[in-house]
Design an enzyme around this catalytic site. Structure first.
Site, PDB file in Angstrom:
ATOM      1  N   SER A 119      36.537  37.854  37.642  1.00 11.01           N
ATOM      2  CA  SER A 119      36.558  38.674  38.852  1.00 11.01           C
ATOM      3  C   SER A 119      35.287  38.509  39.663  1.00 11.01           C
ATOM      4  O   SER A 119      35.246  38.885  40.828  1.00 11.01           O
ATOM      5  CB  SER A 119      36.636  40.159  38.480  1.00 11.01           C
ATOM      6  OG  SER A 119      37.734  40.407  37.669  1.00 11.01           O
ATOM      7  N   HIS A 140      41.381  33.032  40.710  1.00  8.12           N
ATOM      8  CA  HIS A 140      41.319  34.486  40.549  1.00  8.12           C
ATOM      9  C   HIS A 140      42.618  35.134  41.004  1.00  8.12           C
ATOM     10  O   HIS A 140      42.877  35.269  42.197  1.00  8.12           O
ATOM     11  CB  HIS A 140      40.116  35.019  41.351  1.00  8.12           C
ATOM     12  CG  HIS A 140      39.895  36.485  41.226  1.00  8.12           C
ATOM     13  ND1 HIS A 140      39.312  37.248  42.213  1.00  8.12           N
ATOM     14  CD2 HIS A 140      40.185  37.353  40.216  1.00  8.12           C
ATOM     15  CE1 HIS A 140      39.260  38.502  41.813  1.00  8.12           C
ATOM     16  NE2 HIS A 140      39.782  38.598  40.621  1.00  8.12           N
ATOM     17  N   GLU A 152      42.623  33.906  44.800  1.00 10.04           N
ATOM     18  CA  GLU A 152      41.358  33.464  45.374  1.00 10.04           C
ATOM     19  C   GLU A 152      40.932  32.218  44.593  1.00 10.04           C
ATOM     20  O   GLU A 152      40.792  32.300  43.368  1.00 10.04           O
ATOM     21  CB  GLU A 152      40.301  34.562  45.116  1.00 10.04           C
ATOM     22  CG  GLU A 152      39.752  35.211  46.333  1.00 10.04           C
ATOM     23  CD  GLU A 152      38.624  36.203  46.019  1.00 10.04           C
ATOM     24  OE1 GLU A 152      37.875  36.498  46.916  1.00 10.04           O
ATOM     25  OE2 GLU A 152      38.503  36.687  44.873  1.00 10.04           O
ATOM     26  N   ASN A 190      36.258  41.243  45.354  1.00 13.70           N
ATOM     27  CA  ASN A 190      35.518  42.309  44.672  1.00 13.70           C
ATOM     28  C   ASN A 190      34.200  42.672  45.334  1.00 13.70           C
ATOM     29  O   ASN A 190      33.655  43.738  45.082  1.00 13.70           O
ATOM     30  CB  ASN A 190      35.329  41.962  43.197  1.00 13.70           C
ATOM     31  CG  ASN A 190      36.602  42.260  42.445  1.00 13.70           C
ATOM     32  OD1 ASN A 190      37.213  43.310  42.631  1.00 13.70           O
ATOM     33  ND2 ASN A 190      37.047  41.326  41.616  1.00 13.70           N
TER      34      ASN A 190
END
Ligand code: NAI
Length: 283
Positions: A119, A140, A152, A190
């Site tokens: 992450s 991701h 991602e 994130n």
């Protein structure tokens, strides 16, 4: 590059979902976990979700069987020896991930791509512990993997164009949308999401409002499909804390300091939905 045989390392909530989408897309997948019970739980979860999809007429019985036949569980990392793509989805700890990558680098065929579902951890640092840094990349997925459309794709400093293109094409084959991101703490998703969740926790910690009310404000006021504290429970509070620590250390900026209440919950073993208790109770 042809990718036929895939392996997913870590059969937790993300790894099992990742294995499922590959199996549904017609690829052969090996799902690996250190822990026999975690592996079984991961495989059972996939079976349950596929059965539900058949019940909801989103999939035929035949497609379900086919997906399940594409799937194999193993606790032996050496099963990576005939894989074209290996995706790591173990706990969000650099020392655990680098050990897994070093082992995979020794076992996997020379042409294999090694991807991480991290992450927030730097892919550049993970790539550097292998002898094939140009074939290391971030892939991701979002939670829950079978539902969420985004992947991602994170380019390490060393990632080759060939590796990037192979992963971009694979993402499209999974019927998901790839987004290209450079390797910076928290990537895009994130870096934006986690400070919001952390701030929601501070709001509760400072007594500004209750857990339920913070979630209601964000749901009804901002039209978010779920409140940030529900989402935090869903992601896993240990994972949230690890990501905040990566942002804090990576940018050296106090605005990313993890809320003490988040630390306390993790210390208590209140990790969210997966442990039965987080900001809400799931027993
Ligand atoms: P989880 O705690 O549900 O699963 C982790 C699994 O890895 C466990 O089953 C554990 O037994 C296994 N494991 C640990 N060390 C291992 C090793 N050396 N070899 C094989 N298996 C090992 O965690 P979760 O939520 O699935 O997260 C996994 C990764 O995905 C983390 O890097 C996390 O940051 C990332 N991620 C998590 C998201 C989320 O919403 N939870 C979203 C996107 C990425």
């Amino acid at each position: 590059m042809l990718i036929n045989q895939v392996m997913v390392i870590g059969a937790g909530q993300m790894g099992a979902g990742i294995a499922q989408v590959f199996a549904q897309a017609g690829l052969r997948v090996k799902l690996n976990d250190l822990n026999e019970d975690a592996l079984q739980k991961g495989l059972d979860g996939i079976k349950k979700r596929l059965t539900k999809a058949v019940e909801k007429e989103k999939m035929t019985e035949n497609e379900k069987q086919q997906a399940f036949e594409n799937l194999e569980g193993t606790t032996d990392l050496r099963a990576a020896s005939d894989c074209d793509l290996i995706i790591e989805a173990v706990v969000e700890k650099m020392e655990v991930k680098t050990k897994v990558f070093q082992s995979l680098d020794a076992i996997a065929p020379d042409h294999a791509i090694l991807a991480s579902n991290t992450s927030s951890l730097p892919i550049t640092e993970i790539a550097a512990v292998t002898k094939r840094p140009s074939q290391v990349i971030g892939m991701h997925f979002m939670n829950p993997v079978p539902v969420m459309k985004l992947v991602e794709i994170i380019r390490a400093l060393q990632t080759s164009d060939e590796t990037y293109e192979a992963i971009e094409q694979m993402t499209e084959k999974l019927n998901k949308t790839p987004v290209e991101v450079n390797d910076f703490p928290g990537f895009v998703s994130n870096r934006i999401l986690m400070p919001m969740i952390n701030e929601a926790i501070y709001t509760v910690y400072e007594g500004v409002s209750s857990v339920e009310d913070v979630d209601t404000v964000m749901k009804l006021g901002m039209n978010h499909p779920m409140g940030p504290l529900t989402l935090a429970d869903f992601i896993g509070l240990d994972t949230c804390l690890s990501i905040m620590e990566v942002l804090h250390e990576g940018f050296g900026d106090s605005k990313y300091r993890p809320c003490p209440l988040l630390r306390q919950y993790v210390k208590a073993g209140w990790l969210g939905k997966k442990s039965g208790r987080g900001f809400y109770s799931y027993e």
